[in-house]
Design an enzyme around this catalytic site. Structure first.
Site, PDB file in Angstrom:
ATOM      1  N   ASP A  85      43.405 -76.535  57.536  1.00 58.16           N
ATOM      2  CA  ASP A  85      41.736 -76.882  57.024  1.00 58.16           C
ATOM      3  C   ASP A  85      41.181 -78.188  56.414  1.00 58.16           C
ATOM      4  OD1 ASP A  85      41.193 -74.506  58.170  1.00 58.16           O
ATOM      5  OD2 ASP A  85      40.485 -73.104  56.825  1.00 58.16           O
TER       6      ASP A  85
ATOM      7  N   GLY B  55      35.611 -72.781  70.186  1.00 59.96           N
ATOM      8  CA  GLY B  55      34.776 -73.215  70.475  1.00 59.96           C
ATOM      9  C   GLY B  55      35.849 -74.581  69.951  1.00 59.96           C
TER      10      GLY B  55
ATOM     11  N   ASP C 118      41.728 -71.973  64.959  1.00 55.94           N
ATOM     12  CA  ASP C 118      40.870 -72.860  64.332  1.00 55.94           C
ATOM     13  C   ASP C 118      40.933 -74.312  63.970  1.00 55.94           C
ATOM     14  OD1 ASP C 118      40.234 -70.987  63.762  1.00 55.94           O
ATOM     15  OD2 ASP C 118      39.209 -70.833  62.148  1.00 55.94           O
TER      16      ASP C 118
ATOM     17  N   TYR D  83      49.321 -67.669  55.241  1.00 60.65           N
ATOM     18  CA  TYR D  83      48.852 -66.803  56.822  1.00 60.65           C
ATOM     19  C   TYR D  83      50.898 -67.199  57.452  1.00 60.65           C
ATOM     20  CZ  TYR D  83      44.682 -66.501  55.709  1.00 60.65           C
ATOM     21  OH  TYR D  83      43.044 -65.969  55.173  1.00 60.65           O
TER      22      TYR D  83
ATOM     23  N   LYS E 207      47.799 -71.826  57.504  1.00 64.87           N
ATOM     24  CA  LYS E 207      48.216 -71.309  56.441  1.00 64.87           C
ATOM     25  C   LYS E 207      49.052 -71.097  55.832  1.00 64.87           C
ATOM     26  CE  LYS E 207      42.853 -71.102  54.958  1.00 64.87           C
ATOM     27  NZ  LYS E 207      41.680 -70.730  54.365  1.00 64.87           N
TER      28      LYS E 207
ATOM     29  N   TYR F 294      36.507 -78.423  54.456  1.00 63.61           N
ATOM     30  CA  TYR F 294      36.213 -78.815  56.579  1.00 63.61           C
ATOM     31  C   TYR F 294      35.341 -78.170  56.781  1.00 63.61           C
ATOM     32  CZ  TYR F 294      35.384 -74.075  57.476  1.00 63.61           C
ATOM     33  OH  TYR F 294      34.758 -72.486  57.917  1.00 63.61           O
TER      34      TYR F 294
ATOM     35  N   ARG G  92      33.840 -69.154  68.118  1.00 65.76           N
ATOM     36  CA  ARG G  92      33.452 -70.375  67.208  1.00 65.76           C
ATOM     37  C   ARG G  92      34.948 -70.752  67.353  1.00 65.76           C
ATOM     38  NH1 ARG G  92      31.119 -70.099  62.458  1.00 65.76           N
ATOM     39  NH2 ARG G  92      32.486 -69.581  61.024  1.00 65.76           N
TER      40      ARG G  92
END
Length: 667
Positions: A106, A234, A161, A154, A151, A56, A231
């Site tokens: 990702d 973001g 993200d 997880y 993921k 990524y 982030r």
């Protein structure tokens, strides 16, 4: 290292806005794009743990290069993206090094670059690679209420993200390969995060949400991680503005996504540091010891704010926050290395939850993560932000008013968005209704269309209009007054003849009457003919002659190979249409005969090549070729750099926007 001096670059961008048609070539993001190409010529990013491995971080870098390409039409940026993608995509469309069993969002992110290369080249191998990634998402594990696990390792966890890693790619794929059902689930993923991961008091969002509430970092009541990592917010803010690029205008959840963006960016704007214009690593604890301003998130927030304003999703007031943030980024994070290349400092290398070694999501954990220089994802975010700031000075020209109301009690803040009205430019897809088969075997419109990124398209001309905050739409039926009453500008290019379209739709009296009445009421009409072998004249002239414009069915400016000078047309500045002089490339064109209200704007060797007519309250511009299509705008076919088609397109679009007198309807 010495401080990188961009001194005047921000001022240069502003001056470019005052002189429509000038593209800032010395902006911070142009300098960074040049640094990237020199520093990592094949896209193998040396600051990652595994250089040259699909991931990524390189994907975000390529997103930034794509944004720069779109805002400047510098074809070297696209060549770089394609070179990077070609490291991984084999001739049969397989992706070298992709680990499918990890089921990690990702690894979807770089699909955006693959899909972009497909849209430009139309090569099947890139479609196959993109389809593989799309199909991977069908296998992605989900929470009980349908949210993607970040993921495989997880379970039951959504991370902010993942919004950026998966959803912009999915949206672009769905739009490209006609998968409208995907948009329901794209909206679901983003709105689940909005519902479950946002603090209702401050409007800020936590990094992770464990639906099972079993993780040690998860609050046992809400399942949320403890802190607001910059982030992470973001990623979410960027995902929203990028997904909306592709989202159907009539989708029932589009308004909900725009509302989520407003909630997100209103909270972001409140957290901007008053002194530096930046944002802190832990967003809402700027005064706590150990916290620090973080580069990548600051760039991401600038990007989301500036693009949201330009695209009409956010109020104009947010532009000031973006400007302060961008200035702060230059002062705080940008230096020059010993090799003379640009350096972006201050990007935190990583941030996560759980795993080994264990990441608690606490304040101490986040501020304990180290920052680095020229981190690929930081540079990608910097390029994204810079591409928007290059366009920001003109973004308000096509918009009329906007506001945001924050209402509610101190315990729960609600954002009521009141976006302004946006002017709209309509491109014809009826009189020019050519189709092709895409790599999936589906029929799609192409040739002088906003969404055609191949050589044949008007994608860059559309981006020229979008610099002014203008909305793009497409007319796929014969124009009616109801259709045209919604728009201020109408672009008609190269009407079909049977050799180009076996079933052409010719101009008729009813359509001509509608167009004439609309122009008289204040519409701005752009007519772009072609040469006699590629375009229809007799029927089209029955409409154009109403404004004193007759296209002569001839062909001139035939070009022998790469003898570019045979297609050169010099456009003088100060014509009343083009503010600046341009070196244009118009090959295989017709000519114009003017009468009545029409006046010549550009002549060459005694022939009228461009003309303007004022008619009632409206304006008509005519040109003998749709010369600002993609192939000759970013010079992807070796056109010399002194031809400035994109600058001319920006000049023309700005003129058209300024001519409009029909007010846009307030949505």
């Amino acid at each position: 290292m010495k401080r990188f001096v961009v001194l005047v670059v921000f001022g240069l961008v502003v001056r470019a806005a005052g002189a429509q048609g000038v593209i800032a070539q010395d902006s911070p993001s142009r300098a960074m794009a040049a640094t990237v190409i020199k520093m990592w010529p094949t896209g193998a990013v040396l600051t990652t743990v595994h250089p040259g491995v699909w991931g990524y971080e390189e994907g975000v870098l390529l997103d930034g290069m794509a944004a720069e390409w779109h805002s400047t039409a510098d074809g070297e940026d696209f060549k770089y993206i394609k070179t990077a993608v070609d490291k991984y995509v084999t001739g049969d469309g397989a992706i070298t090094g992709y680990k499918a069993d990890g089921h990690t969002l990702d690894d979807i992110e770089m699909g955006r670059a693959v899909l972009l290369v497909y849209r430009v080249t139309q090569q099947a191998k890139y479609y196959k690679a993109a389809k593989f990634l799309h199909d991977q998402l069908a296998l992605q594990p989900r929470t009980a209420n349908g949210g993607y696990w970040h993921k495989q390792i997880y379970p039951n966890q959504m991370w902010l993200d993942g919004a950026y890693m998966a959803e912009p790619f999915r949206a672009a794929y769905a739009a490209t390969f006609q998968e409208p059902g995907d948009f329901d689930d794209i909206a679901k993923q983003l709105l689940l995060m909005d519902e479950h991961m946002r603090d209702p008091k401050a409007g800020l969002m936590k990094h992770g949400w464990d639906e099972s509430k079993e993780m040690a970092w998860a609050d046992k009541t809400t399942g949320l991680s403890p802190e607001v990592w910059a982030r992470a917010m973001g990623w979410y803010a960027m995902a929203l503005v990028d997904v909306l690029d592709w989202f159907p205008k009539d989708h029932p959840e589009r308004g909900a996504l725009i509302a989520a963006l407003n909630r997100t960016d209103a909270a972001i704007a409140k957290m901007q540091d008053a002194k530096t214009g930046l944002w802190w690593q832990v967003v809402d604890k700027g005064d706590k010891s150990g916290n620090y301003p973080e580069a990548s998130a600051s760039c991401m927030f600038v990007y989301s704010l500036a693009k949201g304003v330009r695209m009409g999703y956010l109020p104009q007031s947010d532009a000031a926050n973006a400007k302060r943030g961008w200035e702060g980024i230059q002062k705080q994070f940008v230096t020059t290395g010993a090799d003379g290349l640009m350096v972006l400092n201050g990007t935190v290398k990583v941030g996560g939850l759980g795993g080994t070694p264990y990441r608690s999501g606490s304040f101490e954990y986040y501020v304990g993560e180290k920052t680095g220089a020229n981190d690929a994802k930081g540079i990608g975010a910097f390029l994204l932000a810079g591409s928007e700031m290059e366009q920001a000075p003109t973004a308000g020209l096509g918009q009329v008013g906007s506001s945001r109301l924050l209402v509610g009690s101190k315990d729960k803040l609600t954002v009521t968005d009141r976006p302004g009205a946006r002017k709209t430019v309509l491109v014809d897809a009826w009189f020019n209704s050519q189709t092709r088969k895409n790599a999936a075997g589906q029929t799609e419109l192409f040739h002088y269309k906003w969404d055609d990124d191949a050589n044949s398209g008007f994608a860059f001309f559309g981006r020229a209009f979008q610099r002014y905050g203008v909305k793009l739409e497409t007319e796929t039926t014969a124009p009616t007054m109801a259709d045209l009453s919604r728009v201020q500008i109408y672009v008609m290019a190269s009407p079909d003849l049977p050799v180009r379209n076996p079933t052409p739709n010719y101009m008729d009296k009813a359509s001509g009457d509608v167009i004439q009445a609309w122009v008289k009421a204040g519409g701005v009409l752009l007519l772009m003919e072609n040469d006699v072998t590629n375009s229809e004249f007799n029927h089209f002239n029955t409409m154009s002659e109403r404004f004193g414009i007759h296209f002569n069915p001839v062909i001139r400016n035939k070009v022998d190979g790469d003898k570019w000078e045979m297609g050169t047309v010099m456009i003088p500045g100060g014509t009343g249409v083009f503010e600046h002089p341009h070196k244009a490339y118009l090959k295989e064109i017709c000519t114009i005969r003017v009468s009545g209200p029409a006046k010549a704007v550009v002549t060459d060797q005694g022939d009228v090549l461009m003309a303007v007519a004022k008619y009632g309250k409206g304006t008509v511009f005519a040109v003998v070729d749709p010369w600002i299509y993609n192939e000759y705008v970013d010079r992807r076919n070796r056109l010399p750099v002194d031809y400035d088609g994109f600058a001319a397109a920006i000049d023309l679009a700005g003129w058209a926007v300024r001519q409009t007198t029909i007010p846009p309807p307030h949505r």
